[in-house]
Design an enzyme around this catalytic site. Structure first.
Site, PDB file in Angstrom:
ATOM      1  N   HIS A 258       0.835  -1.203   0.000  1.00 51.37           N
ATOM      2  CA  HIS A 258       0.000   0.000   0.000  1.00 51.37           C
ATOM      3  C   HIS A 258       0.869   1.253   0.000  1.00 51.37           C
ATOM      4  O   HIS A 258       0.473   2.290  -0.542  1.00 51.37           O
ATOM      5  CB  HIS A 258      -0.893   0.027   1.246  1.00 51.37           C
ATOM      6  N   ASP A 331      -4.992  -5.799  -7.690  1.00 51.54           N
ATOM      7  CA  ASP A 331      -5.185  -5.175  -6.393  1.00 51.54           C
ATOM      8  C   ASP A 331      -5.459  -3.690  -6.665  1.00 51.54           C
ATOM      9  O   ASP A 331      -5.339  -3.217  -7.800  1.00 51.54           O
ATOM     10  CB  ASP A 331      -3.935  -5.380  -5.521  1.00 51.54           C
TER      11      ASP A 331
END
Length: 611
Positions: A258, A331
């Site tokens: 992330h 993702d």
């Protein structure tokens, strides 16, 4: 199913099922309700191809995107959510998002205010479907979310919340993993969510992994593969597309994708016998979708590209060598791991060129959508390549029965979501996962007669979505219900000297102390808290509420349980173990290394005590 909607949600009236099929196929036969999930079941249905042949280029591009949108309603969200949508997406509502971009999927998040309660979620899902099906050549939307259970959930109570992956790994029961998928899938389907980004198929071999950890079933690839297979079966038999993630394997990284760009240094041979094993099993089980990882694996592709953008990894290995022909979803495209090397306009184009089918949650949908459209118009992407992915999206929607049953029945929600039977099953599964690591001198179980007054102290991290929390309060309430007099005192994840002194003083009035620990490190003051409580002479029971590795930092502890999650269902199970109502049955699904010599194993895979 009645064609009605509630005015309070702002959802528009829904077209009939016959109108849905007629509009979508423009005269083609209504044979899309295959009713059998699994990518192999989609085939090349002529009606799916008929749908594709009638779509405009813009509609095809839209089908490849799965996007967030703020609000509890498809047409009448709160003003703050309208403002957030305008700022981030340039539309006011989910209905406007669909009308402008014709997106094929929408992902629900708690923080986007999509998941207040089951009835609201069902109304939102129906409103989204109505908005999409009202468009020319309108298609149903594939609604998705991250409902992994454990520490990652988007739909909270009163829905059934089950143990997370590492807890299930500690239970080592394929039947429990299958039941988890069935219960979760049944409840998600009842509220209109038809694609779940679960199970995690990563093999967690790095105790310092900051992003996977307890989201993984464990460190043994064969055991992970067995549980992935079982959970996939449970979800897909319930009519929800399961998603194995994060290919080609995110289990050995010390960087969170992330916020950074992880590099996995596994050799090709190690990847084959470790990371690839659960994904091969998922493919054999007919997994509907596989999610990519924003990681670099030089042994698989030395170009420096993340796997999400790697043709050698996605087309060469996943499609070619592993033989997977189902849906590949990225993702989230707003994560730093995929944005490090290329701009937001290049990422979606390169992902499609690599072999991706669904583009998840780009930071700017307008930039990403137009980039793909222009790449086709400019010849960088062929329309034939686009068609391959759109066909996979349509096949999955058909296989899930979305063309025949796009709406959910609001009246069935209470009969399906969070039922007493489901909740009781979650409790029983959790009881089979609690792992007893230390019990010197038979500190456990505590007895009401000898240890009636219990002080519960420790870390109180923010509770996972939809659970009540805080952990100390949940444990204290559960112990009180079991006949103890328990009080809670939160000391935090980094207790101050004053907080430690307060806990030590409170321990003087208790017969026993339960300490919840959370990711204890060599320098964390949770160690001092535990050591000073042990020094009082009171029986001290440590409950590691996240990583089981905490025990390596707490050598003075004489009793320690691992729960793998601080969700209510796991903490209540731990309380029943502490009270002796049930015996601990969990076994470590990961090895615990020594704190002073990480190359040495303190507790091996499969270790666990009982009484």
């Amino acid at each position: 199913m009645p064609d009605t909607s509630t005015a309070s949600t702002g959802n528009t009236a829904r077209p009939s099922r016959r109108a849905v099929l007629a509009a979508a196929t423009a005269g083609a036969t209504a044979s899309l309700a295959l009713g059998s999930p699994g990518y192999a079941a989609g085939h090349d249905d002529p009606t799916v191809r008929a749908l594709l042949s009638r779509m405009t280029l813009e509609e095809k591009v839209g089908q490849l995107f799965v996007m967030r949108v703020y609000g509890h309603s498809a047409t009448a969200p709160d003003q703050a959510d309208i403002d957030a949508n305008l700022a981030e997406i340039g539309v006011r509502t989910a209905a406007e998002l669909i009308a402008k971009y014709r997106v094929g999927g929408i992902i629900y998040f708690t923080w986007a205010h999509n998941t207040r309660d089951p009835h609201q979620i069902a109304d939102l899902s129906n409103g989204i479907q109505a908005a999409s099906l009202a468009q020319p050549r309108g298609l149903p939307v594939l609604i998705s979310t991250d409902q992994e259970h454990g520490i990652v959930c988007r739909v909270g109570a009163p829905a059934t919340l089950l143990p997370g992956a590492m807890a299930v790994g500690a239970g080592a029961s394929r039947a429990d993993a299958r039941t988890l998928g069935r219960i979760s899938g049944t409840e998600l389907r009842a509220i209109g969510i038809r694609q779940d980004y679960s199970p995690v198929a990563d093999v967690n071999v790095n105790p310092a992994n900051p992003v996977i950890g307890v989201r993984s079933f464990g460190a043994d690839p064969d055991a992970v593969a067995d549980l992935v297979t079982a959970e996939v079966q449970g979800y897909q038999r319930a009519g929800v597309a399961a998603t194995a993630k994060h290919f080609p394997g995110h289990g050995d990284t010390a960087v969170d994708s992330h916020f950074g760009f992880p590099v996995i240094t596994h050799s090709r041979e190690l990847w084959e016998r470790l990371d690839a094993v659960p994904f091969r099993a998922a493919i054999r089980a007919g997994i509907d979708s596989i999610m990519t990882a924003h990681i670099m694996v030089p042994a698989l592709d030395d170009s420096g590209d993340p796997a999400t953008l790697s043709h050698p990894i996605l087309t060469g290995i996943l499609r070619g060598e592993l033989g997977y022909d189902g849906l590949v979803v990225t993702d989230a495209l707003g994560m730093e791991g995929v944005r490090t090397k290329y701009g937001d306009d290049r990422v979606p184009v390169l992902a499609l060129k690599a072999g991706v089918d669904q583009l998840l949650n780009p930071p700017s949908l307008d930039v990403a959508w137009n980039a793909v459209l222009n790449a086709v118009r400019g010849g960088e992407l062929t329309e034939a390549r686009l068609d391959e992915s759109v066909l996979r999206v349509l096949r999955l929607k058909a296989g899930l029965g979305l063309f025949e049953e796009p709406y959910v029945d609001r009246d069935r929600v209470d009969r399906t979501v969070g039922t007493a039977r489901h909740l009781a099953t979650a409790d029983r599964i959790a009881e089979r996962t609690t792992t007893l690591l230390v019990n010197e001198g038979r500190v456990l179980p505590l007895s009401r007669r000898g240890h009636g007054r219990v002080l519960v102290v420790g870390a109180d991290p923010a509770s996972p979505s939809g659970t009540t929390g805080p952990p100390t309060g949940v444990l204290a309430r559960a112990l009180t219900e079991l006949g103890f007099t328990a009080t809670a005192l939160s000391t935090g994840t980094a207790p101050s000297a004053a907080a430690i002194a307060q806990a030590v003083a409170a321990a003087a009035a208790a017969d026993a102390v339960v300490v919840g620990t959370y990711n204890v490190t060599a320098t964390n003051s949770q160690r001092a808290l535990v050591e000073q409580l042990v020094a009082t002479g009171r029986p001290v029971v440590v409950v590691a509420v996240r990583n089981p590795y905490d025990i390596a930092q707490l050598p003075s502890v004489r009793a320690c349980l691992a729960t793998y999650s601080w969700t209510d269902v796991e903490l209540r199970a731990a309380a029943r173990v502490i009270a002796g109502r049930v015996a601990p049955r969990g076994r470590l699904p990961v090895p615990i290394p020594r704190a002073d010599d990480p190359a040495q194993v303190l507790y091996p895979i499969g270790y666990g005590l009982t009484y």
